[in-house]
Design a protein around this motif. Structure first.
Motif, PDB file in Angstrom:
ATOM      1  N   ILE A 125       2.030   6.040  13.666  1.00  0.00           N
ATOM      2  CA  ILE A 125       2.217   6.280  12.235  1.00  0.00           C
ATOM      3  C   ILE A 125       1.248   5.450  11.389  1.00  0.00           C
ATOM      4  O   ILE A 125       0.651   5.958  10.434  1.00  0.00           O
ATOM      5  N   GLY A 126       1.093   4.163  11.718  1.00  0.00           N
ATOM      6  CA  GLY A 126       0.201   3.306  10.943  1.00  0.00           C
ATOM      7  C   GLY A 126      -1.221   3.831  10.946  1.00  0.00           C
ATOM      8  O   GLY A 126      -1.900   3.849   9.903  1.00  0.00           O
ATOM      9  N   LYS A 129      -1.500   6.881   8.754  1.00  0.00           N
ATOM     10  CA  LYS A 129      -1.535   6.520   7.330  1.00  0.00           C
ATOM     11  C   LYS A 129      -2.939   6.065   6.916  1.00  0.00           C
ATOM     12  O   LYS A 129      -3.378   6.334   5.789  1.00  0.00           O
ATOM     13  N   ILE A 258       5.205  -6.555  10.710  1.00  0.00           N
ATOM     14  CA  ILE A 258       5.667  -5.360  11.428  1.00  0.00           C
ATOM     15  C   ILE A 258       6.106  -5.703  12.848  1.00  0.00           C
ATOM     16  O   ILE A 258       7.090  -5.168  13.356  1.00  0.00           O
ATOM     17  N   THR A 262      10.177  -5.396  14.257  1.00  0.00           N
ATOM     18  CA  THR A 262      10.568  -4.498  15.349  1.00  0.00           C
ATOM     19  C   THR A 262      10.992  -5.224  16.623  1.00  0.00           C
ATOM     20  O   THR A 262      11.272  -4.579  17.632  1.00  0.00           O
ATOM     21  N   GLN A 282       1.552  -4.562  17.586  1.00  0.00           N
ATOM     22  CA  GLN A 282       1.530  -3.137  17.249  1.00  0.00           C
ATOM     23  C   GLN A 282       0.108  -2.672  16.944  1.00  0.00           C
ATOM     24  O   GLN A 282      -0.288  -1.560  17.297  1.00  0.00           O
ATOM     25  N   GLU A 330       7.969   8.200  11.260  1.00  0.00           N
ATOM     26  CA  GLU A 330       7.362   7.932   9.963  1.00  0.00           C
ATOM     27  C   GLU A 330       8.369   7.325   8.994  1.00  0.00           C
ATOM     28  O   GLU A 330       8.017   6.495   8.154  1.00  0.00           O
ATOM     29  N   TYR A 333       8.444   3.672   9.684  1.00  0.00           N
ATOM     30  CA  TYR A 333       7.222   3.037   9.176  1.00  0.00           C
ATOM     31  C   TYR A 333       7.316   2.819   7.665  1.00  0.00           C
ATOM     32  O   TYR A 333       7.020   1.732   7.163  1.00  0.00           O
ATOM     33  N   ARG A 337       7.357  -0.715   5.522  1.00  0.00           N
ATOM     34  CA  ARG A 337       6.374  -0.971   4.465  1.00  0.00           C
ATOM     35  C   ARG A 337       7.056  -1.366   3.151  1.00  0.00           C
ATOM     36  O   ARG A 337       6.608  -2.281   2.459  1.00  0.00           O
TER      37      ARG A 337
END
Length: 415
Positions: A125-126, A129, A258, A262, A282, A330, A333, A337
Motif C-alpha cells: 500500500i505504501g 501511494k 509504521i 504494526t 516495512q 489500504e 494504511y 497515516r
C-alpha cells in the motif's frame, strides 16, 4: 514454417451478422487466432485479398479499416524480423503476447494505474501511494498526462517537470522523491516491453536525480533534553501516552512509526540471551537480503509495554496502542497515516510542555537521537547501521556525517 492470414472468424458470429476480423497464425500444425477488435459481414469482406471490399455502400470506412490491417501486417513482419535476428524459435503464445503488447504500448497514465492496482492487490500500500502521489503531481503539471505516451517522457520533459516543481517551491528532496518514482516506473515499463530505452531520460548523460539531494538538518535531542523526556512523567494522559510512544521508539533503536504500530506479540521471540522484539522494516522488507532487527526487551522497555497494557485500549495482539480497529490493506494504511499525523501534533505539544526549545519534537527525532547517542558513546558505525536497519554502511554514513561535532570542536581549541 509459419503462415499468416487475415480472415473472418466464422465460429463466433454476432446477432447482427458481424464476424470478428482475426489474424490466423499456423505453425507446426497448430493454430492461433488473434482478435483485432474489428468486425465485418460476409458481404463486406474480400476473402482473396484478406481485406474489406472496396465498396463504400457496404462499408463507408473501408479505406480506414484496410489501412489498419496493413499497419497490423507491418507490425507482424517487424516482429518476425526481430525473432529472426534474435534466432528465437517463437511459440504461438509468445507471438501473440508481443504482437498485442506492441499495440498496447505507450500510455503512461494507464500503466501508472495498472501498476498501482497490482501494488494494492499485493498489499504494497505504501508503495502504491507513492505512485499515486507522483501521478497526481504529474497531472497538475501536465494536463495531457492521460494521453501522454512513454516516448514523450524524454529528457526535455523531465527537465521541464523539474523546473515546474521548483517554481512551485518544492525543495530538492521532494523533487527527488517524485523523479525517483517516475524513474522506477519507466524502468519497470521498459522491462515489461511497454516503453523503449531510446527516449529514456535518466542514466548516463540523462537527468541526474542525485543532484537534487539536499542535506537536511539532523534532528536530535541534546543530552539534557533527552533526560527531560525520559524522566518527566505527565499528568495529562495524552501527553504521557505520547511521551511513552516516543521513548518506546528511542529504546527500540529508533523504530519507525509504521513499524512500531504494526508490532504484535508474535514479534517477541525468546533467544539465547532473553526476549527480543524481532522484525523487518516495512520500508525495505521485500528487498533481497534484508536482515531482521533484534531488539532486547530491557527492563525499561518491559515497563513501557506493561504501562501500555494497563493504561491503553490495545486492540488484538498489538504491542503499542496505535491501531484502534481491525483494519486490513489500504484501510489499515490510511488509519496508521492519520494516527501518525496526530502523533506528530501531540509530540510538538509535548516538546513545548517539556520546555524543549532547540527543535520541535517529531517521530524522526527519536530515531536521530538514538543514532547520535550511540555515536557519542563511540559505538562503531557498523553496529549503528545494523540497529538502524540500513542495508549498507554508505546510508549510515550519510545519516551520521553531520551529527558529530565534538572532533571539530577539539580542533578549534588548538587554534
Amino acid at each position: 514454417m509459419a503462415t499468416f492470414k487475415f480472415l473472418l472468424y466464422k465460429s463466433n458470429v454476432k446477432r447482427d451478422g458481424l464476424y470478428p476480423v482475426c489474424l490466423r497464425i499456423t505453425k507446426n500444425r497448430k493454430l492461433k487466432y488473434i482478435s483485432l477488435d474489428m468486425y465485418a459481414r460476409e458481404d463486406q469482406w474480400n476473402e482473396e485479398a484478406a481485406r474489406y471490399k472496396k465498396d463504400k455502400r457496404a462499408t463507408p470506412n473501408y479505406e480506414k479499416y484496410n489501412a489498419l490491417l496493413t499497419h497490423y501486417e507491418e507490425r507482424k513482419d517487424s516482429l518476425l524480423r526481430k525473432f529472426t535476428e534474435g534466432r528465437v524459435d517463437w511459440t504461438l503464445n509468445q507471438f501473440e503476447e508481443q504482437f498485442l503488447g506492441v499495440s498496447k504500448r505507450g500510455k503512461v497514465y494507464d500503466y501508472f494505474l495498472k501498476h498501482i492496482g497490482i501494488l494494492k492487490e499485493t498489499n504494497h500500500i505504501g508503495n502504491a501511494k507513492a505512485y499515486e502521489r507522483t501521478l497526481h503531481v504529474l497531472g497538475k503539471y501536465d494536463k495531457k498526462i492521460n494521453e501522454r505516451l512513454f516516448q514523450e517522457i524524454d529528457l526535455k520533459y523531465v527537465n521541464a517537470f523539474n523546473v515546474a516543481l521548483e517554481k512551485d517551491r518544492c525543495c530538492g528532496n521532494t523533487r527527488k522523491y517524485y523523479l525517483k518514482t517516475l524513474r522506477a516506473l519507466l524502468n519497470k515499463a521498459i522491462k515489461d516491453n511497454e516503453a523503449s530505452r531510446i527516449t529514456y531520460p535518466f542514466g548516463n548523460g540523462g537527468f541526474e536525480i542525485s543532484s537534487l539531494e539536499e542535506e537536511t538538518r539532523k534532528r536530535y535531542l541534546l543530552s539534557e533534553d533527552l533526560t527531560l523526556a525520559k524522566n518527566s512523567y505527565q499528568d495529562d494522559y495524552t501527553m504521557e501516552y505520547t511521551r511513552r510512544l516516543f521513548l518506546f521508539s528511542y529504546y527500540c533503536f529508533g523504530i519507525s512509526f509504521i513499524d512500531m504500530a504494526t508490532l504484535t506479540t508474535q514479534n517477541i521471540e525468546k533467544l539465547e540471551t532473553g526476549e527480543h522484539i524481532v522484525y523487518k522494516r516495512q520500508k525495505i522488507k521485500n528487498q533481497r537480503g534484508v536482515k531482521t532487527i533484534k531488539i532486547p526487551v530491557t527492563e525499561t522497555l518491559r515497563e513501557i509495554l506493561d504501562w501500555f497494557k494497563a493504561n491503553t485500549p490495545l486492540v488484538g495482539n498489538y504491542l503499542v496502542p496505535v491501531i484502534t480497529k481491525n483494519y486490513r490493506g489500504e484501510q489499515l494504511y490510511n488509519h496508521i497515516r492519520s494516527r501518525y499525523v496526530r502523533y506528530n501534533k501531540n509530540l510538538k505539544k509535548l516538546g513545548k510542555t517539556l520546555g524543549i526549545e532547540r527543535l520541535p519534537l517529531t517521530s524522526y527525532v527519536s530515531r536521530h537521537t538514538m543514532a547520535m547517542t550511540l555515536q557519542n558513546q563511540s559505538v562503531s558505525r557498523e553496529v549503528i547501521s545494523q540497529v538502524l536497519g540500513h542495508t549498507n554502511l554508505e546510508t549510515t554514513n550519510v545519516y551520521l556525517d553531520s551529527f558529530e561535532t565534538s572532533v571539530v570542536d577539539k580542533v578549534a581549541e588548538l587554534l
